[in-house]
Design an enzyme around this catalytic site. Structure first.
Site, PDB file in Angstrom:
ATOM      1  NE  ARG A  76      -4.050   1.814   2.273  1.00 48.06           N
ATOM      2  CZ  ARG A  76      -4.388   2.575   3.319  1.00 48.06           C
ATOM      3  NH1 ARG A  76      -3.733   2.428   4.451  1.00 48.06           N
ATOM      4  NH2 ARG A  76      -5.357   3.454   3.214  1.00 48.06           N
ATOM      5  CG  ASN A  99      -1.300   8.609   3.411  1.00 49.70           C
ATOM      6  OD1 ASN A  99      -1.712   7.573   2.880  1.00 49.70           O
ATOM      7  ND2 ASN A  99      -0.697   9.563   2.738  1.00 49.70           N
TER       8      ASN A  99
HETATM    9  C1  HEM Z   1      -9.551   1.536  -5.589  1.00 53.43           C
HETATM   10  C2  HEM Z   1      -9.442   2.423  -4.634  1.00 53.43           C
HETATM   11  C3  HEM Z   1      -8.939   2.105  -3.254  1.00 53.43           C
HETATM   12  C4  HEM Z   1      -9.506   2.478  -2.092  1.00 53.43           C
HETATM   13  C5  HEM Z   1     -10.766   3.327  -1.931  1.00 53.43           C
HETATM   14  C6  HEM Z   1      -8.719   1.919  -1.035  1.00 53.43           C
HETATM   15  C7  HEM Z   1      -8.965   2.100   0.315  1.00 53.43           C
HETATM   16  C8  HEM Z   1      -8.357   1.399   1.318  1.00 53.43           C
HETATM   17  C9  HEM Z   1      -8.713   1.488   2.703  1.00 53.43           C
HETATM   18  C10 HEM Z   1      -9.801   2.389   3.264  1.00 53.43           C
HETATM   19  C11 HEM Z   1      -7.930   0.631   3.397  1.00 53.43           C
HETATM   20  C12 HEM Z   1      -7.940   0.383   4.906  1.00 53.43           C
HETATM   21  C13 HEM Z   1      -7.102   1.461   5.565  1.00 53.43           C
HETATM   22  C14 HEM Z   1      -7.242   1.511   7.056  1.00 53.43           C
HETATM   23  O1  HEM Z   1      -7.881   0.638   7.631  1.00 53.43           O
HETATM   24  O2  HEM Z   1      -6.707   2.455   7.681  1.00 53.43           O
HETATM   25  C15 HEM Z   1      -7.063   0.005   2.448  1.00 53.43           C
HETATM   26  C16 HEM Z   1      -6.112  -0.937   2.762  1.00 53.43           C
HETATM   27  C17 HEM Z   1      -5.250  -1.477   1.846  1.00 53.43           C
HETATM   28  N1  HEM Z   1      -5.109  -1.096   0.525  1.00 53.43           N
HETATM   29 FE1  HEM Z   1      -6.405   0.017  -0.516  1.00 53.43          FE
HETATM   30  N2  HEM Z   1      -7.683   1.210  -1.567  1.00 53.43           N
HETATM   31  C18 HEM Z   1      -7.765   1.305  -2.920  1.00 53.43           C
HETATM   32  C19 HEM Z   1      -6.865   0.767  -3.823  1.00 53.43           C
HETATM   33  C20 HEM Z   1      -5.722   0.103  -3.477  1.00 53.43           C
HETATM   34  C21 HEM Z   1      -4.639  -0.202  -4.371  1.00 53.43           C
HETATM   35  C22 HEM Z   1      -4.574   0.229  -5.835  1.00 53.43           C
HETATM   36  C23 HEM Z   1      -3.718  -0.891  -3.654  1.00 53.43           C
HETATM   37  C24 HEM Z   1      -2.389  -1.440  -4.090  1.00 53.43           C
HETATM   38  C25 HEM Z   1      -2.080  -1.766  -5.328  1.00 53.43           C
HETATM   39  C26 HEM Z   1      -4.235  -1.028  -2.315  1.00 53.43           C
HETATM   40  C27 HEM Z   1      -3.632  -1.729  -1.299  1.00 53.43           C
HETATM   41  C28 HEM Z   1      -4.125  -1.836  -0.023  1.00 53.43           C
HETATM   42  C29 HEM Z   1      -3.629  -2.784   0.951  1.00 53.43           C
HETATM   43  C30 HEM Z   1      -2.585  -3.842   0.689  1.00 53.43           C
HETATM   44  C31 HEM Z   1      -4.321  -2.536   2.138  1.00 53.43           C
HETATM   45  C32 HEM Z   1      -4.111  -3.203   3.500  1.00 53.43           C
HETATM   46  C33 HEM Z   1      -3.008  -2.457   4.225  1.00 53.43           C
HETATM   47  C34 HEM Z   1      -2.644  -2.989   5.592  1.00 53.43           C
HETATM   48  O3  HEM Z   1      -3.195  -3.982   6.056  1.00 53.43           O
HETATM   49  O4  HEM Z   1      -1.772  -2.368   6.222  1.00 53.43           O
HETATM   50  N3  HEM Z   1      -5.431  -0.389  -2.237  1.00 53.43           N
HETATM   51  N4  HEM Z   1      -7.330   0.504   1.183  1.00 53.43           N
END
Ligand code: HEM
Ligand SMILES: *[C@@H]1O[C@H](CO)[C@@H](O)[C@H](O)[C@H]1NC(C)=O
Ligand SMILES: *[C@@H]1O[C@H](CO)[C@@H](O)[C@H](O)[C@H]1NC(C)=O
Ligand SMILES: *[C@@H]1O[C@H](CO)[C@@H](O)[C@H](O)[C@H]1NC(C)=O
Ligand SMILES: *[C@@H]1O[C@H](CO)[C@@H](O)[C@H](O)[C@H]1NC(C)=O
Ligand SMILES: *[C@@H]1O[C@H](CO)[C@@H](O)[C@H](O)[C@H]1NC(C)=O
Ligand SMILES: *[C@@H]1O[C@H](CO)[C@@H](O)[C@H](O)[C@H]1NC(C)=O
Length: 327
Positions: A61, A91
């Site tokens: 991420r 973030n």
């Molecule tokens: C399409 C739009 C996207 C939205 C709206 C989004 C939103 C989010 C949100 C809200 C979380 C949880 C954050 C938290 O709990 O504080 C998250 C986690 C995550 N996102 Fe996304 N995301 C998107 C796209 C992506 C993309 C493109 C990637 C990587 C290529 C990605 C990788 C991740 C990963 C791996 C996590 C888990 C992180 C962890 O456990 O530390 N996301 N995302």
């Protein structure tokens, strides 16, 4: 003759355009200046995942949140100032893994001092994190230099949020030069990692002021999440993004969407919103049924994401430490 001449000029400008659009990054950028780079990074990512499997998701991420804001230039890693990316809404209390990047940067500096950018370290680290979590491998393009500006205001504007409607998510990707295939394939990153209650609890009790939960959320998953995230509970409690195989990078994220088991609203709308029918729904179905295609498309989309606005040549710098610009 005149005609041939203008065709030649047209051809040359198309070539320039083509080269301009394609990145100038290469896979062997550090072959001679840092021959052990891949080994050094791989060992440190392995250590980090052995310590905590979720770190693979967090490292992946970081690269995404770096690339979407002013291009892949390591700007998310910078400390100092009150409008830095780390403090921006998408973030703050959310992105993690900065200490792991510090450790990797130190090991890389010990192996070859002053040549490898923090932006490139993020790109290699994301690839290794995916691969070591069971996902695809790809050859990472390298040669990015580090930026000197971290812009929190910009981060809040360009990063997608889980509350965005599908057309907003699509336009945020389009603005970054990415298309619908990239939106769906890269969303598959949510096959690993966690999300906090505060980012999906709007779906659990009173969705969009309807007085009822989100109807596109499976009822048994709904009751699990209602107990995990009670109203006025701790918004920082986390749930797996893919409850079927939490730390394994596979295509189960897409199977979940077919079964109304996406965690975030921004996940489920790829399959369930009205707009999805004409745009993203078919791709979700395809990936749910074709893991090999998902892996291939994910790898290609990661390369495209890694090509967003790289700084090359004499632009930017090679930071000594990832948390501060060189003085
Ligand atoms: C399409 C739009 C996207 C939205 C709206 C989004 C939103 C989010 C949100 C809200 C979380 C949880 C954050 C938290 O709990 O504080 C998250 C986690 C995550 N996102 Fe996304 N995301 C998107 C796209 C992506 C993309 C493109 C990637 C990587 C290529 C990605 C990788 C991740 C990963 C791996 C996590 C888990 C992180 C962890 O456990 O530390 N996301 N995302
Ligand atoms: C760079 O190193 C890789 C991996 O060792 C190798 O496959 C490639 O041929 C090398 N390229 C050059 C230009 O030396
Ligand atoms: C940060 O981004 C905002 C919003 O796009 C822009 O108005 C501002 O000029 C940027 N600041 C810097 C220092 O680049
Ligand atoms: C997105 O771009 C890639 C690479 O150019 C291409 O293969 C793919 O078909 C495009 N997807 C859509 C939906 O246009
Ligand atoms: C749901 O939210 C709406 C609008 O915010 C509010 O008017 C309504 O009273 C709420 N319903 C319940 C059952 O809490
Ligand atoms: C989550 O934890 C941080 C740091 O402890 C705290 O500042 C923040 O208010 C918490 N957020 C929620 C939604 O509880
Ligand atoms: C998956 O593919 C099989 C055979 O190709 C097909 O019978 C099945 O309906 C597909 N399932 C989904 C969910 O698309």
């Amino acid at each position: 003759m005149k005609r041939g001449c203008s065709c030649y000029i047209w051809g040359m400008s198309m070539l320039v355009l083509f080269l301009g659009v394609r990145s100038q990054l290469t896979t062997d950028f550090y072959n001679t200046t840092c021959p052990n780079l891949f080994k050094v990074v791989r060992r440190q990512v392995q250590n980090a995942l052995m310590n905590e499997m979720r770190m693979g998701a967090s490292l992946l991420r970081l690269h995404f949140h770096d690339c979407f804001v002013n291009g892949c230039d390591g700007s998310i890693l910078l400390d100092g100032g009150n409008d830095i990316e780390k403090l921006a809404g998408p973030n703050l209390n959310s992105v993690r893994g900065f200490e792991v990047i510090d450790t990797i940067k130190s090991s890389v500096e010990a192996a070859c001092s002053g040549v490898v950018s923090c932006a490139d370290i993020l790109a290699i680290t994301a690839r290794d994190a995916v691969f070591l979590s069971g996902g695809p491998f790809w050859n990472v393009l390298l040669g990015r230099r580090d930026g000197t500006i971290s812009n929190g205001t910009l981060a809040s504007q360009v990063l997608p949020t889980p509350f965005d409607p599908l057309n907003t998510i699509i336009s945020k990707f389009t603005n970054a030069g990415l298309n619908l295939t990239d939106v769906v394939a890269l969303s598959g990153a949510h096959t690993i990692g966690r999300g906090r209650c505060v980012l999906f609890s709007n779906r659990l009790f009173n969705f969009s002021g309807t007085g009822s939960p989100d109807p596109t959320l499976d009822t048994s998953m709904l009751s699990d999440l209602q107990s995990l995230c009670p109203q006025n509970g701790d918004g920082n409690t986390t749930a797996p993004l893919d409850r079927n195989s939490i730390d394994l990078f596979d295509n189960h994220y897409f199977k979940n969407l077919l079964n109304s088991k996406g965690l975030l609203s921004s996940d489920q709308i790829l399959f369930s919103s009205d707009e999805a029918v004409s745009t993203t729904k078919a791709l979700v179905q395809t990936y749910s049924n074709n893991s090999a295609l998902f892996f291939a498309d994910f790898a290609n989309s990661m390369i495209r994401m890694g090509n967003i606005n790289p700084k090359t040549g004499s632009d930017g710098e090679i930071r000594n430490t990832c948390r501060a610009i060189n003085s």
